[in-house]
Scaffold this motif. Structure first.
Motif, PDB file in Angstrom:
ATOM      1  N   ARG A   1       0.848  -1.184   0.000  1.00 12.57           N
ATOM      2  CA  ARG A   1       0.000   0.000   0.000  1.00 12.57           C
ATOM      3  C   ARG A   1       0.891   1.244   0.000  1.00 12.57           C
ATOM      4  NH1 ARG A   1      -3.180  -1.665   5.324  1.00 12.57           N
ATOM      5  NH2 ARG A   1      -1.019  -2.261   5.767  1.00 12.57           N
TER       6      ARG A   1
ATOM      7  N   THR B   1      -3.022 -11.143 -15.646  1.00 13.01           N
ATOM      8  CA  THR B   1      -3.081 -12.118 -14.556  1.00 13.01           C
ATOM      9  C   THR B   1      -3.239 -13.510 -15.152  1.00 13.01           C
ATOM     10  OG1 THR B   1      -5.487 -12.066 -14.282  1.00 13.01           O
ATOM     11  CG2 THR B   1      -4.193 -10.432 -13.053  1.00 13.01           C
TER      12      THR B   1
ATOM     13  N   PRO C   1      -3.153 -12.243  -4.114  1.00 11.67           N
ATOM     14  CA  PRO C   1      -4.293 -11.331  -4.311  1.00 11.67           C
ATOM     15  C   PRO C   1      -4.521 -10.475  -3.068  1.00 11.67           C
ATOM     16  CG  PRO C   1      -4.832 -13.579  -4.973  1.00 11.67           C
ATOM     17  CD  PRO C   1      -3.551 -13.656  -4.220  1.00 11.67           C
ATOM     18  N   ILE C   2      -4.037  -9.251  -3.103  1.00 13.31           N
ATOM     19  CA  ILE C   2      -4.072  -8.389  -1.923  1.00 13.31           C
ATOM     20  C   ILE C   2      -5.495  -8.171  -1.416  1.00 13.31           C
ATOM     21  CG2 ILE C   2      -3.548  -6.077  -1.070  1.00 13.31           C
ATOM     22  CD1 ILE C   2      -1.131  -7.856  -1.433  1.00 13.31           C
ATOM     23  N   GLU C   3      -6.442  -8.070  -2.345  1.00 16.50           N
ATOM     24  CA  GLU C   3      -7.821  -7.812  -1.913  1.00 16.50           C
ATOM     25  C   GLU C   3      -8.370  -8.959  -1.077  1.00 16.50           C
ATOM     26  OE1 GLU C   3      -7.881  -9.859  -5.892  1.00 16.50           O
ATOM     27  OE2 GLU C   3      -6.800  -8.197  -4.950  1.00 16.50           O
ATOM     28  N   LEU C   4      -7.765 -10.140  -1.200  1.00 18.54           N
ATOM     29  CA  LEU C   4      -8.197 -11.281  -0.391  1.00 18.54           C
ATOM     30  C   LEU C   4      -7.442 -11.363   0.926  1.00 18.54           C
ATOM     31  CD1 LEU C   4      -8.505 -14.082  -3.117  1.00 18.54           C
ATOM     32  CD2 LEU C   4     -10.328 -12.701  -2.127  1.00 18.54           C
TER      33      LEU C   4
ATOM     34  N   GLN D   1      -5.545  -9.134   2.579  1.00 18.23           N
ATOM     35  CA  GLN D   1      -5.551  -8.020   3.517  1.00 18.23           C
ATOM     36  C   GLN D   1      -6.752  -8.050   4.444  1.00 18.23           C
ATOM     37  OE1 GLN D   1      -4.984  -4.249   1.567  1.00 18.23           O
ATOM     38  NE2 GLN D   1      -2.756  -4.473   1.512  1.00 18.23           N
ATOM     39  N   ASP D   2      -7.777  -8.804   4.074  1.00 18.36           N
ATOM     40  CA  ASP D   2      -8.922  -8.963   4.956  1.00 18.36           C
ATOM     41  C   ASP D   2      -8.717 -10.066   5.980  1.00 18.36           C
ATOM     42  OD1 ASP D   2     -10.324  -6.929   3.739  1.00 18.36           O
ATOM     43  OD2 ASP D   2     -11.303  -8.260   2.289  1.00 18.36           O
TER      44      ASP D   2
ATOM     45  N   TRP E   1      -2.953 -11.092   8.324  1.00 21.16           N
ATOM     46  CA  TRP E   1      -2.121 -10.325   7.389  1.00 21.16           C
ATOM     47  C   TRP E   1      -1.531  -9.115   8.121  1.00 21.16           C
ATOM     48  CZ3 TRP E   1      -0.014 -11.416   2.922  1.00 21.16           C
ATOM     49  CH2 TRP E   1       0.535 -10.387   2.162  1.00 21.16           C
TER      50      TRP E   1
ATOM     51  N   GLN F   1      -0.545  -5.576   9.200  1.00 17.04           N
ATOM     52  CA  GLN F   1      -1.166  -4.291   8.901  1.00 17.04           C
ATOM     53  C   GLN F   1      -0.330  -3.105   9.373  1.00 17.04           C
ATOM     54  OE1 GLN F   1      -3.768  -3.973   7.068  1.00 17.04           O
ATOM     55  NE2 GLN F   1      -4.606  -6.046   7.051  1.00 17.04           N
TER      56      GLN F   1
END
Length: 271
Positions: free
Chosen positions: A68, A161, A190-193, A195-196, A200, A202
């Protein structure tokens, strides 16, 4: 334009693997190894070539973790924090390669036969005894790169991808993919997966703890390597028992520390 058609299936041949490995060898003789990954299919063959050439420490260069655009309170960026973790991972994989080579030299007839056997051992280690798992991994630490060709599919999606399938299912539940970057294709997360995910990293300190975890495991591997080279083990099973104790415990302790830290951060303060 992407030279690969959408949803193209890739099944590498032995000749393709040999050709992919030959290029880095030739480049190494010219003053340093260079590995190019111009297609998503080339990532696995290059990874195999790195191991074959004794360059396992370069494997993290094939991993893409998009940071990020943030700067932590001490001025360190997330990009720098991720780079530190990848550096520690490089050192760990380099040590792992040395240990695996020495174990194979001392016990050439006691190696892991198949990746399925390794998966089975992990599944059976529910009682906390990781001796067989650690021993099997150390005996052939990069066996996963030499899987049966028909089990892996790489589907170029035509948008920068590519999906990775194992036995017609998304590899690791879809948490692994191929991404096209300015430096070639890489294994992407896959960051969108992720990071939730509650685990992970933070914060700056969480990334630092991950780097420290890798360093701790690498130090344990170093201690084990010295014991192996001293010739104290008469069989791989004996070495595995010792490895399971000193390395398995290190992994467990580091994991507990990280999990506790994440729990303390996530729990709301009283009052």
């Amino acid at each position: 334009m992407n030279p690969h058609s959408n949803h193209e299936r890739f099944v590498p041949t032995a000749l393709q693997r040999l050709a992919a490995a030959a290029v880095p060898v030739l480049l190494a003789g010219c003053g340093g190894s260079e590995y190019d990954t111009p297609t998503p299919e080339s990532v696995m063959v290059v990874a195999s070539a790195m191991v074959a050439n004794g360059d396992a420490d370069q494997l993290p260069s094939l991993i893409e973790i998009a940071p990020r655009d943030i700067e932590f309170e001490d001025g360190v960026t997330e990009a720098s924090a991720i780079a530190e973790v990848k550096e520690k991972l490089s050192e760990l994989l380099g040590r792992l390669w040395l240990v695996g080579e020495e174990l194979q030299r001392q016990f050439p007839d006691e190696t892991l036969d198949t990746l399925d056997e390794a998966v089975g051992m992990v599944g059976d280690a529910t009682d906390g005894d990781w001796t067989d798992v650690v021993g099997g991994i150390l005996a052939d630490p990069f066996a996963f790169l030499d899987v049966q060709e028909e089990r892996v599919e790489i589907l170029d999606l035509g948008d920068g991808t590519a999906a990775v399938l194992w036995d017609d299912e998304p590899a690791l539940g879809g948490f692994v993919a191929m991404l096209e970057t300015d430096d070639g294709w890489k294994v992407g997360v896959p960051i969108e997966l992720v990071q939730d995910s509650e685990y992970w990293p933070q914060t700056r300190w969480e990334w630092s703890v991950v780097a420290s975890m890798l360093l701790g495991i690498e130090n344990s591997l170093g201690d084990f390597e010295r014991e192996v080279r001293s010739g104290r083990f008469k069989s791989l099973s004996r070495a595995a028992e010792r490895a399971g104790r000193i390395i398995g415990e290190s992994v467990a302790v580091q994991g507990v520390i990280y999990a506790m830290m994440k729990r303390d951060v996530d729990e709301p303060e009283d009052g």
